[in-house]
Design a protein around this motif. Structure first.
Motif, PDB file in Angstrom:
ATOM      1  N   SER A  84      -0.880  33.393 -20.138  1.00  0.00           N
ATOM      2  CA  SER A  84      -1.500  34.190 -19.073  1.00  0.00           C
ATOM      3  C   SER A  84      -2.941  34.591 -19.359  1.00  0.00           C
ATOM      4  O   SER A  84      -3.570  35.222 -18.510  1.00  0.00           O
ATOM      5  CB  SER A  84      -0.668  35.456 -18.839  1.00  0.00           C
ATOM      6  N   LEU A  85      -3.482  34.229 -20.528  1.00  0.00           N
ATOM      7  CA  LEU A  85      -4.825  34.700 -20.892  1.00  0.00           C
ATOM      8  C   LEU A  85      -5.880  33.604 -20.946  1.00  0.00           C
ATOM      9  O   LEU A  85      -7.002  33.803 -20.475  1.00  0.00           O
ATOM     10  CB  LEU A  85      -4.772  35.419 -22.254  1.00  0.00           C
ATOM     11  N   VAL A  86      -5.568  32.478 -21.564  1.00  0.00           N
ATOM     12  CA  VAL A  86      -6.592  31.448 -21.788  1.00  0.00           C
ATOM     13  C   VAL A  86      -6.051  30.088 -21.357  1.00  0.00           C
ATOM     14  O   VAL A  86      -4.846  29.903 -21.190  1.00  0.00           O
ATOM     15  CB  VAL A  86      -7.025  31.389 -23.274  1.00  0.00           C
ATOM     16  N   VAL A 111       3.470  31.991 -24.978  1.00  0.00           N
ATOM     17  CA  VAL A 111       2.852  30.657 -25.017  1.00  0.00           C
ATOM     18  C   VAL A 111       3.961  29.628 -24.885  1.00  0.00           C
ATOM     19  O   VAL A 111       4.892  29.596 -25.697  1.00  0.00           O
ATOM     20  CB  VAL A 111       2.079  30.447 -26.334  1.00  0.00           C
ATOM     21  N   THR A 112       3.862  28.769 -23.845  1.00  0.00           N
ATOM     22  CA  THR A 112       4.912  27.796 -23.539  1.00  0.00           C
ATOM     23  C   THR A 112       4.322  26.400 -23.457  1.00  0.00           C
ATOM     24  O   THR A 112       3.423  26.157 -22.642  1.00  0.00           O
ATOM     25  CB  THR A 112       5.583  28.133 -22.191  1.00  0.00           C
ATOM     26  N   PRO A 113       4.783  25.445 -24.274  1.00  0.00           N
ATOM     27  CA  PRO A 113       4.347  24.049 -24.088  1.00  0.00           C
ATOM     28  C   PRO A 113       4.841  23.534 -22.733  1.00  0.00           C
ATOM     29  O   PRO A 113       6.039  23.580 -22.443  1.00  0.00           O
ATOM     30  CB  PRO A 113       5.020  23.302 -25.249  1.00  0.00           C
ATOM     31  N   ASN A 114       3.908  23.061 -21.916  1.00  0.00           N
ATOM     32  CA  ASN A 114       4.262  22.660 -20.553  1.00  0.00           C
ATOM     33  C   ASN A 114       3.395  21.485 -20.133  1.00  0.00           C
ATOM     34  O   ASN A 114       2.273  21.659 -19.687  1.00  0.00           O
ATOM     35  CB  ASN A 114       4.084  23.834 -19.588  1.00  0.00           C
ATOM     36  N   GLY A 115       3.916  20.266 -20.286  1.00  0.00           N
ATOM     37  CA  GLY A 115       3.143  19.083 -19.939  1.00  0.00           C
ATOM     38  C   GLY A 115       2.137  18.747 -21.026  1.00  0.00           C
ATOM     39  O   GLY A 115       1.996  19.470 -22.017  1.00  0.00           O
ATOM     40  N   PHE A 116       1.424  17.638 -20.829  1.00  0.00           N
ATOM     41  CA  PHE A 116       0.495  17.143 -21.836  1.00  0.00           C
ATOM     42  C   PHE A 116      -0.925  17.091 -21.281  1.00  0.00           C
ATOM     43  O   PHE A 116      -1.138  17.008 -20.070  1.00  0.00           O
ATOM     44  CB  PHE A 116       0.903  15.741 -22.310  1.00  0.00           C
TER      45      PHE A 116
END
Length: 198
Positions: A84-86, A111-116
């Motif tokens: 939500s910040l950067v 922080v969530t890994p989401n796509g590449f």
């Protein structure tokens, strides 16, 4: 209060593991691996990170921030690190984010890994991809043919009257041809029947 230091490599697998502190007491003097299981990937926290809390869940990392907090997280497989910040900085071989405390109440960032990152994308930043809506095809209406009104004979020019007469004459000729063909077929049938009786 004595500070607690996490080891060089922290393989955090399975149930969430939480490091709690009163004032930036989670300090990582060396690069530290954070293992996620969904997706199955390792995020690396760069040496020198210090935050209030650090929680590793199966699919994300939650970071508590307070005054003086700073953390850099990288992905060797170039995941977009949604938060939500950067936004994510995409380099040739890695993707990364750097999160610093912003003045205000203490914050918790997920922080969530989401796509590449895009293939060949260098120098970001890149936000998490938004799903592309499937366009609904708009049916094309079939135009209704507009009938052409026929002029009354009193409004026709001499040339139009002659053309109309020729059209009627041709129609009569076509009908006569069809009638002759029908009569010829009847005659042929009668002749065939008579020949069969003799």
């Amino acid at each position: 209060m004595a500070k607690y230091f996490l080891p060089l490599i922290a393989l955090l697998i399975g149930l969430p593991i939480v490091a709690l502190a009163a004032f930036n007491d989670v300090q990582l003097p060396n690069n530290t691996n954070l293992q996620l299981t969904n997706p199955n990937t390792v995020l690396v926290v760069s040496a020198g990170a210090q935050v209030a809390t650090l929680t590793v869940n199966p699919s994300n990392v939650q970071i508590g921030l307070e005054a003086g907090s700073s953390i850099t997280i990288t992905s060797a497989v170039r995941y977009i690190l949604q938060n939500s910040l950067v936004t994510t900085n995409c380099a040739a071989n890695i993707s990364s984010i750097t999160i610093n405390y912003i003045a205000g109440p203490n914050q918790v960032v997920t922080v969530t890994p989401n796509g590449f990152c895009p293939v060949g994308g260098v120098g970001g930043p890149v936000s998490a991809p938004a799903p592309t809506p499937t366009p609904t095809p708009t049916p094309t209406p079939t135009p209704t043919p507009t009938p052409v009104p026929e002029k009354p004979i009193e409004q026709m020019t001499p040339a139009e009257i002659e053309a109309k007469i020729a059209e009627v004459q041709q129609a009569i000729i076509d009908l006569l041809k069809q009638l002759i063909e029908m009569i010829q077929q009847q005659i042929n049938q009668l002749l065939s029947q008579l020949q069969g009786q003799t």
